[in-house]
Enzyme design. Structure first.
Site, PDB file in Angstrom:
ATOM      1  N   PRO A   1     -16.770 -27.139   6.525  1.00  8.30           N
ATOM      2  CA  PRO A   1     -17.278 -28.172   7.441  1.00  8.30           C
ATOM      3  C   PRO A   1     -17.670 -29.433   6.687  1.00  8.30           C
ATOM      4  CG  PRO A   1     -18.245 -26.039   7.951  1.00  8.30           C
ATOM      5  CD  PRO A   1     -17.502 -25.871   6.657  1.00  8.30           C
TER       6      PRO A   1
ATOM      7  N   HIS B   1     -20.681 -10.123  11.114  1.00  5.44           N
ATOM      8  CA  HIS B   1     -21.021 -11.146  10.130  1.00  5.44           C
ATOM      9  C   HIS B   1     -22.219 -11.998  10.544  1.00  5.44           C
ATOM     10  CE1 HIS B   1     -17.361  -9.970   8.123  1.00  5.44           C
ATOM     11  NE2 HIS B   1     -16.665 -10.217   9.217  1.00  5.44           N
TER      12      HIS B   1
ATOM     13  N   ARG C   1      -6.171 -30.202  -4.201  1.00  9.29           N
ATOM     14  CA  ARG C   1      -6.357 -30.313  -2.751  1.00  9.29           C
ATOM     15  C   ARG C   1      -5.208 -31.088  -2.127  1.00  9.29           C
ATOM     16  NH1 ARG C   1     -12.739 -31.876  -1.846  1.00  9.29           N
ATOM     17  NH2 ARG C   1     -13.646 -30.242  -3.139  1.00  9.29           N
TER      18      ARG C   1
END
EC number: 3.2.2.23
Length: 293
Positions: free
Chosen positions: A2, A104, A283
């Site tokens: 995020p 979870h 990336r």
């Protein structure tokens, strides 16, 4: 992971339920997240009132009346959901019940009034820390962060000075949290495309020889702000794990111009190029080599 819009979306969802609420009890079902939960974590939270719900970069901050601040990082796959809350001005079904606890669900806060706030993190790269309020700014996670890109201290003059003389490409500079806080792969790619700047461009070209900003700097600051505001308005981008606190997906991914659009025609008016994907520092970077210079 995020980025700023996703974390800000979570903060805004938490605000009407968590701010001013008393934590009647806390459950630490799995203490080994990215780092172990603080000693006495549940006991230190029990009975505390949440005075404010803030954000710094990609961190959520909950100020507690006992003089501590709860720092929450969502990690790669973390999410927070609210159940059992009635919020003024929200439709009755805004906060959706989920039934049995999930595998979870690692931390659960039970609030006075019956609402619960649950932290779910399948990959356990998230974190929760308790820090004295007067030590917050000096905490290692926060002390070296750059300005907030939507704040008043982030402007063309600042960015030019921060990039002057830097021997790195523009994308790497923007991902450096010491330069600007909260940006990640998605929104850097989108902002650079809007500004018409190549991710390969040297960061130092945002400043003149004297360190003053130029037209490229102005365009980039505007693009960063616009992309982030639009993404927050859309509830963030849901690619894998991100959900709003009510369980709904964000939808800014439908507005991507270049991110994850490899091979598609560039959406810039009159540009005949196509979106390319390259790898920078491990990336993926998406951009149009035709109109981004």
């Amino acid at each position: 992971m995020p980025e700023l819009p996703e974390v800000e979306t979570v903060r805004r969802g938490l605000l009407p339920v968590l701010q001013g609420a008393v934590i009647e009890s806390a459950e630490a079902r799995r203490p080994d997240l990215r780092w172990p939960l603080p000693e006495g974590f549940a006991e230190r939270l029990t009975g505390r009132r949440v005075e404010a719900v803030g954000r710094r970069a990609k961190y959520l901050l909950a100020d507690l009346d006992g003089g501590e601040v709860l720092i929450v990082h969502l990690g790669m796959s973390g999410s927070i959901r609210i159940e059992g809350a009635q919020v003024k001005g929200r439709p009755a079904g805004f906060y959706h019940p989920r039934g049995e606890p999930g595998t979870h669900d690692h931390v659960v806060f039970h609030l006075a009034g019956g609402a619960t706030v649950t932290f779910n993190d399948p990959r356990r790269f998230g974190a929760m820390l308790l820090v004295p309020y007067d030590q917050l700014d000096s905490h290692p996670l926060l002390s070296s962060l750059g300005p907030e890109p939507l704040g008043n201290t982030f402007h063309a003059d600042y960015l030019a000075q921060a990039c002057a003389g830097r021997r790195t490409n523009l994308k790497a500079a923007l991902l450096d949290q010491k330069v600007v806080a909260g940006l990640g792969n998605i929104y850097v790619s989108e902002a650079l495309h809007r500004a018409g700047l190549s991710p390969r461009r040297m960061a130092s070209t945002l400043a003149s020889a004297s360190g003053a900003p130029n037209v490229r700097t102005e365009r980039l600051v505007t693009a960063i702000r616009d992309v982030l505001r639009e993404a927050i308005q859309a509830g963030g981008s849901s690619l894998k794990d991100h959900r709003q606190v009510n369980g709904e997906l964000g939808y800014f991914q439908h507005n991507f111009k270049v991110y994850d659009r490899e091979g598609e025609p560039c959406p810039t008016l009159r540009c005949k190029g196509h979106v390319q994907r390259i790898v920078q520092a491990g990336r993926s970077t998406f951009f149009c080599a035709t109109c981004q210079r």
